[in-house]
Motif scaffolding. Structure first.
Motif, mmCIF file in Angstrom:
data_model
loop_
_atom_site.group_PDB
_atom_site.id
_atom_site.type_symbol
_atom_site.label_atom_id
_atom_site.label_comp_id
_atom_site.label_asym_id
_atom_site.label_seq_id
_atom_site.Cartn_x
_atom_site.Cartn_y
_atom_site.Cartn_z
ATOM 1 N N GLY A 70 52.499 8.300 27.187
ATOM 2 C CA GLY A 70 51.957 7.723 25.964
ATOM 3 C C GLY A 70 52.937 7.801 24.809
ATOM 4 N N ILE A 71 53.638 8.933 24.699
ATOM 5 C CA ILE A 71 54.631 9.094 23.627
ATOM 6 C C ILE A 71 55.763 8.094 23.806
ATOM 7 C CG2 ILE A 71 56.350 10.672 22.671
ATOM 8 C CD1 ILE A 71 54.369 12.969 23.356
ATOM 9 N N LEU A 72 56.227 7.922 25.051
ATOM 10 C CA LEU A 72 57.299 6.964 25.323
ATOM 11 C C LEU A 72 56.864 5.549 24.964
ATOM 12 C CD1 LEU A 72 60.102 6.342 26.462
ATOM 13 C CD2 LEU A 72 59.061 6.219 28.744
ATOM 14 N N HIS A 73 55.613 5.226 25.302
ATOM 15 C CA HIS A 73 55.083 3.900 24.959
ATOM 16 C C HIS A 73 55.107 3.685 23.444
ATOM 17 C CE1 HIS A 73 52.355 0.381 25.202
ATOM 18 N NE2 HIS A 73 51.864 0.874 24.081
ATOM 19 N N ASN A 74 54.694 4.689 22.683
ATOM 20 C CA ASN A 74 54.647 4.554 21.225
ATOM 21 C C ASN A 74 56.039 4.458 20.605
ATOM 22 O OD1 ASN A 74 51.875 4.568 21.256
ATOM 23 N ND2 ASN A 74 51.684 6.754 20.820
ATOM 24 N N VAL A 75 57.029 5.144 21.211
ATOM 25 C CA VAL A 75 58.408 5.006 20.733
ATOM 26 C C VAL A 75 58.868 3.562 20.918
ATOM 27 C CG1 VAL A 75 60.806 5.660 21.181
ATOM 28 C CG2 VAL A 75 59.029 7.426 21.071
ATOM 29 N N ARG A 76 58.547 2.984 22.072
ATOM 30 C CA ARG A 76 58.899 1.580 22.320
ATOM 31 C C ARG A 76 58.179 0.659 21.340
ATOM 32 N NH1 ARG A 76 58.152 2.088 28.825
ATOM 33 N NH2 ARG A 76 60.231 2.927 29.325
ATOM 34 N N THR A 77 56.920 0.987 21.040
ATOM 35 C CA THR A 77 56.166 0.175 20.089
ATOM 36 C C THR A 77 56.831 0.188 18.718
ATOM 37 O OG1 THR A 77 54.044 0.427 21.228
ATOM 38 C CG2 THR A 77 53.956 -0.008 18.864
ATOM 39 N N LEU A 78 57.306 1.355 18.280
ATOM 40 C CA LEU A 78 57.989 1.444 16.984
ATOM 41 C C LEU A 78 59.272 0.618 16.977
ATOM 42 C CD1 LEU A 78 57.474 5.230 16.186
ATOM 43 C CD2 LEU A 78 56.522 3.296 14.921
ATOM 44 N N ARG A 79 59.999 0.649 18.074
ATOM 45 C CA ARG A 79 61.211 -0.172 18.161
ATOM 46 C C ARG A 79 60.860 -1.654 18.107
ATOM 47 N NH1 ARG A 79 64.136 3.101 23.154
ATOM 48 N NH2 ARG A 79 64.897 4.885 21.929
ATOM 49 N N ASN A 80 59.827 -2.034 18.859
ATOM 50 C CA ASN A 80 59.395 -3.435 18.850
ATOM 51 C C ASN A 80 58.962 -3.866 17.455
ATOM 52 O OD1 ASN A 80 59.811 -3.752 21.603
ATOM 53 N ND2 ASN A 80 57.690 -3.309 22.158
ATOM 54 N N LEU A 81 58.267 -2.954 16.762
ATOM 55 C CA LEU A 81 57.774 -3.272 15.426
ATOM 56 C C LEU A 81 58.934 -3.507 14.465
ATOM 57 C CD1 LEU A 81 55.017 -3.589 14.075
ATOM 58 C CD2 LEU A 81 55.106 -1.174 13.459
ATOM 59 N N HIS A 82 59.955 -2.689 14.558
ATOM 60 C CA HIS A 82 61.125 -2.860 13.695
ATOM 61 C C HIS A 82 61.779 -4.223 13.938
ATOM 62 C CE1 HIS A 82 64.529 -1.735 11.234
ATOM 63 N NE2 HIS A 82 65.366 -2.011 12.232
ATOM 64 N N SER A 83 61.912 -4.596 15.200
ATOM 65 C CA SER A 83 62.487 -5.904 15.534
ATOM 66 C C SER A 83 61.577 -7.035 15.071
ATOM 67 C CB SER A 83 62.714 -6.009 17.045
ATOM 68 O OG SER A 83 63.652 -5.058 17.487
ATOM 69 N N ALA A 84 60.252 -6.835 15.202
ATOM 70 C CA ALA A 84 59.295 -7.864 14.791
ATOM 71 C C ALA A 84 59.348 -8.089 13.283
ATOM 72 C CB ALA A 84 57.882 -7.466 15.216
ATOM 73 N N PHE A 85 59.518 -7.014 12.502
ATOM 74 C CA PHE A 85 59.642 -7.163 11.048
ATOM 75 C C PHE A 85 60.864 -8.023 10.695
ATOM 76 C CE2 PHE A 85 57.364 -2.869 10.311
ATOM 77 C CZ PHE A 85 56.145 -3.506 10.227
ATOM 78 N N ARG A 86 61.978 -7.765 11.384
ATOM 79 C CA ARG A 86 63.192 -8.527 11.097
ATOM 80 C C ARG A 86 63.023 -10.004 11.441
ATOM 81 N NH1 ARG A 86 68.158 -5.515 13.780
ATOM 82 N NH2 ARG A 86 66.665 -5.400 15.489
ATOM 83 N N LYS A 87 62.376 -10.276 12.583
ATOM 84 C CA LYS A 87 62.168 -11.674 12.944
ATOM 85 C C LYS A 87 61.185 -12.333 11.986
ATOM 86 C CE LYS A 87 61.372 -14.927 16.673
ATOM 87 N NZ LYS A 87 61.156 -15.141 18.132
ATOM 88 N N ALA A 88 60.140 -11.600 11.573
ATOM 89 C CA ALA A 88 59.185 -12.144 10.600
ATOM 90 C C ALA A 88 59.894 -12.530 9.308
ATOM 91 C CB ALA A 88 58.078 -11.126 10.325
ATOM 92 N N ASP A 89 60.843 -11.705 8.860
ATOM 93 C CA ASP A 89 61.615 -12.026 7.655
ATOM 94 C C ASP A 89 62.421 -13.312 7.842
ATOM 95 O OD1 ASP A 89 60.686 -9.852 6.250
ATOM 96 O OD2 ASP A 89 62.390 -8.560 6.749
ATOM 97 N N ARG A 90 63.002 -13.484 9.032
ATOM 98 C CA ARG A 90 63.760 -14.708 9.289
ATOM 99 C C ARG A 90 62.845 -15.931 9.280
ATOM 100 N NH1 ARG A 90 66.328 -11.463 13.262
ATOM 101 N NH2 ARG A 90 65.258 -12.553 14.959
ATOM 102 N N ILE A 91 61.655 -15.774 9.865
ATOM 103 C CA ILE A 91 60.699 -16.883 9.877
ATOM 104 C C ILE A 91 60.300 -17.257 8.449
ATOM 105 C CG2 ILE A 91 58.337 -17.536 10.513
ATOM 106 C CD1 ILE A 91 58.738 -15.855 13.080
ATOM 107 N N LEU A 92 60.052 -16.255 7.615
ATOM 108 C CA LEU A 92 59.688 -16.513 6.223
ATOM 109 C C LEU A 92 60.815 -17.244 5.488
ATOM 110 C CD1 LEU A 92 58.027 -13.084 5.336
ATOM 111 C CD2 LEU A 92 56.852 -15.292 5.455
ATOM 112 N N ALA A 93 62.035 -16.832 5.720
ATOM 113 C CA ALA A 93 63.176 -17.467 5.046
ATOM 114 C C ALA A 93 63.365 -18.907 5.502
ATOM 115 C CB ALA A 93 64.441 -16.662 5.308
#
Length: 375
Positions: A70-93
């Protein structure tokens, strides 16, 4: 102007966004429309099918388990979230939206969060009686929180920003004629009962509905019954029913199938529906005005299905049975009692139609117009 719809995971999150997007496309063909969802969600099929452009983010949920897995899954989720924020910013721009509407699912969080952070007007639609995790996380930054029930307003810190819009459903649920539906289905004068537990099915409830069907067969098929097993249920339930001693070929009034594709027609024709109480399901039941027995899923996050169901029960619109407190026999007796009480079913139909917001998509469209003016 451009508008972003962000959603994902289940049809209950995606279909409301599609209903509003279709209205926007019809009313404002000059507006650009973009959907943002999850890379592996149902939206990958549903959104392009309706002719809308879709961008996807790699997102995953958080697990409460503190096991190494479960901890490993959540670490991956945090990494995915960081990447998703960056892509969301690109989409907004790139897309430069004037307004963003989120309709649920963790896939909607990055777009709503980044949109609010960059001062794009945002609205979030919460279909359940209590806010889910995504809604709670974005509510403070959203200009408008759109809810299904008046009773939900008190769940939010800023009730002045809450708008009761109901939940958009397909127009067929509102306007299909009962007489025409029964004619199309070739029904006789006996009542029609429709039962289902969602697109996947629920193993324990499918077992209970097997007992239900055995009882109705033993009683001489007093009503027509259509039951959808769901995709998982279809793998084992036909054999389970046969082992229970029920020969469906000898009882043509009992129609067991994997899915119900013509749900608006069946709802219009039905005298009683037996189902779960997810937001999408109860919105369709309310729109069709079909008397119902609701058995909330005990596995729903935050017990939100029972909270949805209790709102309908409190208004006299539903009979609610907990899964742990019913079996096939008691479910059958409850159905027989309701079918034998036309006055109560008539009162249920009235209460359900009072709950239904027939212009929900129109109201949400109006909120988008209002927010667009503030951009």
């Amino acid at each position: 102007m451009n508008v972003i719809f962000t959603c994902g995971g289940t049809g209950g999150h995606i279909n409301p966004a599609l209903a509003v997007a279709k209205l926007v496309r019809e009313r404002r063909p000059d507006w650009g429309i973009l959907f943002v969802g999850a890379e592996d969600g149902m939206e990958r099929d549903l959104v392009p099918r309706e002719g809308f452009r879709l961008e996807t983010l790699t997102v995953s949920n958080f697990q409460r388990s503190l096991t190494p897995r479960g901890i490993l899954h959540n670490v991956r989720t945090l990494r995915n979230l960081h990447s998703a924020f960056r892509k969301a910013d690109r989409i907004l721009a790139d897309f430069q939206p004037g307004v963003i509407l989120g309709t649920g699912g963790y896939a909607s969080y990055p777009m709503l969060r980044e949109g609010a952070r960059k001062h794009v007007p945002t609205a979030v639609h919460e279909a359940n009686a209590v806010p889910g995790l995504t809604t709670r996380m974005v509510a403070k930054g959203a200009e408008r929180i759109l809810v299904n029930f008046e009773e939900s307003r008190e769940q939010y810190e800023n009730p002045e920003r809450v708008v009761v819009t109901g939940m958009p459903v397909r127009q067929e649920f509102l306007y299909t004629s009962r007489a025409e539906a029964r004619r199309q289905l070739g029904l006789d004068e006996r009542p029609l009962v429709v039962s289902y537990w969602g697109s996947l099915g629920a193993r324990e409830m499918n077992k209970k509905i097997t007992e239900f069907m055995v009882r109705e067969a033993a009683d001489g098929d007093p009503f027509h019954h259509v039951h959808a097993t769901g995709s998982f249920g279809w793998r084992w339930m036909p054999e389970y029913v046969a082992k229970a001693g029920l020969d469906l070929a000898a009882h043509p009034s009992i129609d067991m199938r994997e899915y119900i594709y013509d749900m608006p027609c069946l709802m219009a024709a039905a005298d009683l529906v037996i189902c779960r109480s997810g937001a999408s399901t109860i919105s369709e039941v309310a729109a069709s005005g079909t008397p119902c027995i609701l058995v909330p899923s005990p596995n729903a996050t935050g017990n939100h299905q029972e909270k949805n169901a209790r709102i309908l029960e409190g208004r006299g619109a539903a009979l609610v049975l907990r899964e742990s407190q019913c079996d096939g026999g008691s479910l059958y007796e409850a159905a027989r009692a309701l079918l034998g009480d036309p006055a109560r079913r008539a009162a249920m139909r009235t209460a359900l139609r009072e709950l239904a917001v027939v212009d929900s998509a129109e109201q949400i469209y109006g909120v988008l117009l209002e927010l667009a003016k503030t951009r």
